[in-house]
Design a protein around this motif. Structure first.
Motif, PDB file in Angstrom:
ATOM      1  N   MET A  45       6.946   5.688 -15.642  1.00 55.84           N
ATOM      2  CA  MET A  45       6.317   4.677 -14.811  1.00 55.84           C
ATOM      3  C   MET A  45       6.101   5.218 -13.401  1.00 55.84           C
ATOM      4  O   MET A  45       6.885   6.023 -12.900  1.00 55.84           O
ATOM      5  CB  MET A  45       7.175   3.412 -14.766  1.00 55.84           C
ATOM      6  N   LEU A  46       5.054   4.768 -12.747  1.00 59.21           N
ATOM      7  CA  LEU A  46       4.741   5.189 -11.387  1.00 59.21           C
ATOM      8  C   LEU A  46       5.380   4.243 -10.378  1.00 59.21           C
ATOM      9  O   LEU A  46       5.506   3.043 -10.632  1.00 59.21           O
ATOM     10  CB  LEU A  46       3.229   5.210 -11.189  1.00 59.21           C
ATOM     11  N   ARG A  47       5.774   4.779  -9.244  1.00 62.38           N
ATOM     12  CA  ARG A  47       6.330   3.949  -8.183  1.00 62.38           C
ATOM     13  C   ARG A  47       5.761   4.399  -6.849  1.00 62.38           C
ATOM     14  O   ARG A  47       5.384   5.566  -6.674  1.00 62.38           O
ATOM     15  CB  ARG A  47       7.860   4.034  -8.167  1.00 62.38           C
ATOM     16  N   VAL A  48       5.695   3.485  -5.916  1.00 62.79           N
ATOM     17  CA  VAL A  48       5.240   3.795  -4.566  1.00 62.79           C
ATOM     18  C   VAL A  48       6.434   4.292  -3.764  1.00 62.79           C
ATOM     19  O   VAL A  48       7.448   3.600  -3.658  1.00 62.79           O
ATOM     20  CB  VAL A  48       4.616   2.556  -3.899  1.00 62.79           C
ATOM     21  N   VAL A  49       6.321   5.490  -3.219  1.00 62.31           N
ATOM     22  CA  VAL A  49       7.410   6.077  -2.434  1.00 62.31           C
ATOM     23  C   VAL A  49       7.046   6.185  -0.958  1.00 62.31           C
ATOM     24  O   VAL A  49       7.908   6.463  -0.128  1.00 62.31           O
ATOM     25  CB  VAL A  49       7.804   7.461  -2.986  1.00 62.31           C
ATOM     26  N   GLY A  50       5.778   5.960  -0.633  1.00 62.73           N
ATOM     27  CA  GLY A  50       5.353   6.043   0.758  1.00 62.73           C
ATOM     28  C   GLY A  50       5.801   4.828   1.549  1.00 62.73           C
ATOM     29  O   GLY A  50       5.789   3.700   1.048  1.00 62.73           O
ATOM     30  N   GLU A  51       6.181   5.042   2.799  1.00 58.77           N
ATOM     31  CA  GLU A  51       6.512   3.938   3.690  1.00 58.77           C
ATOM     32  C   GLU A  51       5.222   3.219   4.092  1.00 58.77           C
ATOM     33  O   GLU A  51       4.119   3.728   3.904  1.00 58.77           O
ATOM     34  CB  GLU A  51       7.231   4.463   4.932  1.00 58.77           C
ATOM     35  N   GLU A  52       5.393   2.036   4.660  1.00 56.60           N
ATOM     36  CA  GLU A  52       4.235   1.248   5.079  1.00 56.60           C
ATOM     37  C   GLU A  52       3.331   2.044   6.020  1.00 56.60           C
ATOM     38  O   GLU A  52       2.094   2.025   5.885  1.00 56.60           O
ATOM     39  CB  GLU A  52       4.723  -0.025   5.774  1.00 56.60           C
ATOM     40  N   THR A  53       3.924   2.772   6.947  1.00 58.80           N
ATOM     41  CA  THR A  53       3.125   3.562   7.888  1.00 58.80           C
ATOM     42  C   THR A  53       2.387   4.702   7.186  1.00 58.80           C
ATOM     43  O   THR A  53       1.271   5.059   7.593  1.00 58.80           O
ATOM     44  CB  THR A  53       4.020   4.143   8.997  1.00 58.80           C
ATOM     45  N   ASP A  54       2.992   5.275   6.145  1.00 55.31           N
ATOM     46  CA  ASP A  54       2.348   6.350   5.387  1.00 55.31           C
ATOM     47  C   ASP A  54       1.102   5.836   4.668  1.00 55.31           C
ATOM     48  O   ASP A  54       0.054   6.492   4.657  1.00 55.31           O
ATOM     49  CB  ASP A  54       3.315   6.940   4.360  1.00 55.31           C
ATOM     50  N   ILE A  55       1.240   4.670   4.041  1.00 60.19           N
ATOM     51  CA  ILE A  55       0.130   4.080   3.298  1.00 60.19           C
ATOM     52  C   ILE A  55      -0.991   3.691   4.253  1.00 60.19           C
ATOM     53  O   ILE A  55      -2.177   3.972   4.008  1.00 60.19           O
ATOM     54  CB  ILE A  55       0.619   2.856   2.499  1.00 60.19           C
ATOM     55  N   CYS A  56      -0.623   3.060   5.345  1.00 57.55           N
ATOM     56  CA  CYS A  56      -1.604   2.651   6.350  1.00 57.55           C
ATOM     57  C   CYS A  56      -2.348   3.869   6.900  1.00 57.55           C
ATOM     58  O   CYS A  56      -3.576   3.859   7.032  1.00 57.55           O
ATOM     59  CB  CYS A  56      -0.881   1.899   7.465  1.00 57.55           C
ATOM     60  N   SER A  57      -1.617   4.934   7.187  1.00 62.39           N
ATOM     61  CA  SER A  57      -2.224   6.153   7.717  1.00 62.39           C
ATOM     62  C   SER A  57      -3.186   6.777   6.710  1.00 62.39           C
ATOM     63  O   SER A  57      -4.281   7.223   7.079  1.00 62.39           O
ATOM     64  CB  SER A  57      -1.132   7.159   8.083  1.00 62.39           C
ATOM     65  N   ALA A  58      -2.792   6.807   5.430  1.00 58.63           N
ATOM     66  CA  ALA A  58      -3.652   7.391   4.398  1.00 58.63           C
ATOM     67  C   ALA A  58      -4.965   6.629   4.293  1.00 58.63           C
ATOM     68  O   ALA A  58      -6.046   7.234   4.179  1.00 58.63           O
ATOM     69  CB  ALA A  58      -2.928   7.386   3.058  1.00 58.63           C
ATOM     70  N   ILE A  59      -4.908   5.318   4.342  1.00 51.27           N
ATOM     71  CA  ILE A  59      -6.120   4.489   4.258  1.00 51.27           C
ATOM     72  C   ILE A  59      -7.000   4.715   5.483  1.00 51.27           C
ATOM     73  O   ILE A  59      -8.229   4.871   5.381  1.00 51.27           O
ATOM     74  CB  ILE A  59      -5.748   3.010   4.113  1.00 51.27           C
ATOM     75  N   ASN A  60      -6.393   4.768   6.663  1.00 47.23           N
ATOM     76  CA  ASN A  60      -7.168   4.939   7.890  1.00 47.23           C
ATOM     77  C   ASN A  60      -7.801   6.322   7.999  1.00 47.23           C
ATOM     78  O   ASN A  60      -8.868   6.478   8.586  1.00 47.23           O
ATOM     79  CB  ASN A  60      -6.281   4.695   9.111  1.00 47.23           C
ATOM     80  N   ARG A  61      -7.129   7.331   7.441  1.00 47.47           N
ATOM     81  CA  ARG A  61      -7.636   8.701   7.536  1.00 47.47           C
ATOM     82  C   ARG A  61      -8.613   9.054   6.411  1.00 47.47           C
ATOM     83  O   ARG A  61      -9.235  10.120   6.448  1.00 47.47           O
ATOM     84  CB  ARG A  61      -6.462   9.688   7.546  1.00 47.47           C
ATOM     85  N   PHE A  62      -8.740   8.182   5.437  1.00 44.63           N
ATOM     86  CA  PHE A  62      -9.714   8.382   4.360  1.00 44.63           C
ATOM     87  C   PHE A  62     -11.118   8.341   4.964  1.00 44.63           C
ATOM     88  O   PHE A  62     -11.382   7.586   5.910  1.00 44.63           O
ATOM     89  CB  PHE A  62      -9.527   7.282   3.320  1.00 44.63           C
ATOM     90  N   ASN A  63     -12.028   9.139   4.417  1.00 42.67           N
ATOM     91  CA  ASN A  63     -13.380   9.265   4.957  1.00 42.67           C
ATOM     92  C   ASN A  63     -14.031   7.894   5.212  1.00 42.67           C
ATOM     93  O   ASN A  63     -14.169   7.081   4.310  1.00 42.67           O
ATOM     94  CB  ASN A  63     -14.234  10.070   3.968  1.00 42.67           C
TER      95      ASN A  63
ATOM     96  N   ASN B 263       4.966  -3.231  -6.747  1.00 36.68           N
ATOM     97  CA  ASN B 263       4.865  -2.841  -5.332  1.00 36.68           C
ATOM     98  C   ASN B 263       3.780  -3.618  -4.584  1.00 36.68           C
ATOM     99  O   ASN B 263       3.371  -3.201  -3.496  1.00 36.68           O
ATOM    100  CB  ASN B 263       4.561  -1.346  -5.237  1.00 36.68           C
ATOM    101  N   LYS B 264       3.348  -4.737  -5.154  1.00 29.56           N
ATOM    102  CA  LYS B 264       2.206  -5.469  -4.605  1.00 29.56           C
ATOM    103  C   LYS B 264       2.439  -5.896  -3.159  1.00 29.56           C
ATOM    104  O   LYS B 264       1.570  -5.712  -2.295  1.00 29.56           O
ATOM    105  CB  LYS B 264       1.911  -6.691  -5.479  1.00 29.56           C
ATOM    106  N   ASP B 265       3.593  -6.473  -2.875  1.00 33.86           N
ATOM    107  CA  ASP B 265       3.856  -6.949  -1.515  1.00 33.86           C
ATOM    108  C   ASP B 265       3.873  -5.789  -0.521  1.00 33.86           C
ATOM    109  O   ASP B 265       3.305  -5.883   0.583  1.00 33.86           O
ATOM    110  CB  ASP B 265       5.185  -7.697  -1.466  1.00 33.86           C
ATOM    111  N   HIS B 266       4.515  -4.710  -0.903  1.00 34.63           N
ATOM    112  CA  HIS B 266       4.599  -3.531  -0.032  1.00 34.63           C
ATOM    113  C   HIS B 266       3.209  -2.963   0.251  1.00 34.63           C
ATOM    114  O   HIS B 266       2.863  -2.659   1.407  1.00 34.63           O
ATOM    115  CB  HIS B 266       5.487  -2.483  -0.704  1.00 34.63           C
ATOM    116  N   LEU B 267       2.392  -2.852  -0.798  1.00 27.86           N
ATOM    117  CA  LEU B 267       1.054  -2.291  -0.645  1.00 27.86           C
ATOM    118  C   LEU B 267       0.143  -3.205   0.169  1.00 27.86           C
ATOM    119  O   LEU B 267      -0.576  -2.740   1.059  1.00 27.86           O
ATOM    120  CB  LEU B 267       0.443  -2.018  -2.020  1.00 27.86           C
ATOM    121  N   THR B 268       0.167  -4.492  -0.139  1.00 27.54           N
ATOM    122  CA  THR B 268      -0.729  -5.410   0.582  1.00 27.54           C
ATOM    123  C   THR B 268      -0.320  -5.548   2.050  1.00 27.54           C
ATOM    124  O   THR B 268      -1.181  -5.673   2.923  1.00 27.54           O
ATOM    125  CB  THR B 268      -0.774  -6.792  -0.085  1.00 27.54           C
TER     126      THR B 268
END
Length: 250
Positions: free
Chosen positions: A1-19, A209-214
Motif C-alpha cells: 500500500m502507498l502512504r504519504v510521507v511528505g510533510e504539509e510544507t513538502d506537498i505545498c512546495s511540490a505543487i507550487n513548484r510544478f510548471n 491521507n485525504k485530510d493531510h493532502l487537502t
C-alpha cells in the motif's frame, strides 16, 4: 500500500513548484470538459478537441518520439461517439476515492454498484485508453498520451509519463522502470496488471491521507486541486522524480 510521507510544507512546495503552464492547461481543459461531459453536442466536442490539442502539444505531443495529433475536426468527430462519451462520464464521476485495497491487497470498490467486478473495470480502463489513442493520436502505441488525455478530461488518475513512472520507482513501486510503457490490450501481462491496479492503490492512499493532502493543497497556490485527487497524485509523483523529494512511499 502507498502512504504519504511528505510533510504539509513538502506537498505545498511540490505543487507550487510544478510548471505553472501545466497547471493552467489542466484547469482550462477540465473546465471545458465539464460542459462536454454534461452534454454531448458537436459544439462541446469541438471545444474540447481544440483545448486538448493545445494542452497535449504543450505537454509534448507531436515532439520527438511522441505521437502526432489528429486534426481538431477529426478529434471532435471521434469525441462525438456516445460510447466514448459515456465511458468518460463514468471516469469523471467515479474518482479515486471510490477505489481501495483490502488488508490482504485485494482490490475493492467503495460501492458494489460501481462495476460488476474488477475485471469489468480493467476492461473499461484499457478500453477507454485505446479509444482515446485512436480518437486523438496517429499511430499511438504507448500509454503516456492517452493517459494524459484521460487526466485532462476526467482527472481520474495520473498519466504514466516517464517522470511519473520515475516517481513511482522512487516510491518503491516495481514494474514502471521500462523506458517505454506500451498500451496494454489486457491484464494477462504485468504491464496491464500494474496499470489497472494503480487506481486502487492510489484510492486507498487518498482515503487514508485525504485530510493531510487537502490541508496542504488549500495552503498552496492551487487550492482548487483539493477536489482532483488524480491530479494531486500526478503532480506529487512527477515532482518525486527527484529522489530528494520524499512525498509518497510504498
Amino acid at each position: 500500500m502507498l502512504r504519504v510521507v511528505g510533510e504539509e510544507t513538502d506537498i505545498c512546495s511540490a505543487i507550487n513548484r510544478f510548471n505553472a503552464s501545466y497547471h493552467d492547461d489542466f484547469y482550462t481543459v477540465r473546465q471545458i470538459s465539464k460542459a462536454y461531459l454534461s452534454a454531448l453536442t458537436p459544439h462541446n466536442a469541438a471545444n474540447l478537441a481544440d483545448a486538448l490539442r493545445h494542452a497535449l502539444m504543450s505537454w509534448g505531443a507531436g515532439a520527438r518520439k511522441a505521437p502526432l495529433l489528429h486534426l481538431p475536426a477529426q478529434a471532435a468527430s471521434a469525441l462525438c461517439s456516445p460510447s466514448l462519451h459515456a465511458t468518460l462520464v463514468r471516469f469523471d464521476i467515479h474518482q479515486l476515492g471510490a477505489f481501495a485495497l483490502c488488508s490482504d491487497g485485494h482490490r475493492i470498490f467503495a460501492s458494489e454498484k460501481l462495476y460488476p467486478s474488477t475485471a469489468h473495470f480493467d476492461a473499461e480502463l484499457l478500453g477507454v485508453l485505446k479509444m482515446l489513442a485512436d480518437a486523438l493520436f496517429i499511430d499511438n502505441t504507448n500509454v503516456t498520451y492517452p493517459m494524459k488525455a484521460l487526466l485532462l478530461i476526467t482527472g481520474f488518475m495520473p498519466a504514466l509519463d516517464s517522470q511519473v513512472r520515475k516517481g513511482l520507482q522512487n516510491a518503491g513501486v516495481r514494474g514502471f522502470g521500462s523506458p517505454r510503457y506500451l498500451l496494454p490490450s489486457d491484464t494477462l501481462k504485468a504491464a496491464g496488471q500494474k496499470l489497472c491496479s494503480l487506481p486502487f492503490a492510489l484510492g486507498q492512499c487518498w482515503e487514508q491521507n485525504k485530510d493531510h493532502l487537502t490541508d496542504a493543497v488549500q495552503k498552496s497556490d492551487h487550492p482548487g486541486l483539493q477536489t482532483e485527487p488524480g491530479r494531486i497524485f500526478d503532480i506529487l509523483l512527477f515532482m518525486q522524480q527527484d529522489p530528494s523529494r520524499k512525498l509518497i512511499s510504498l
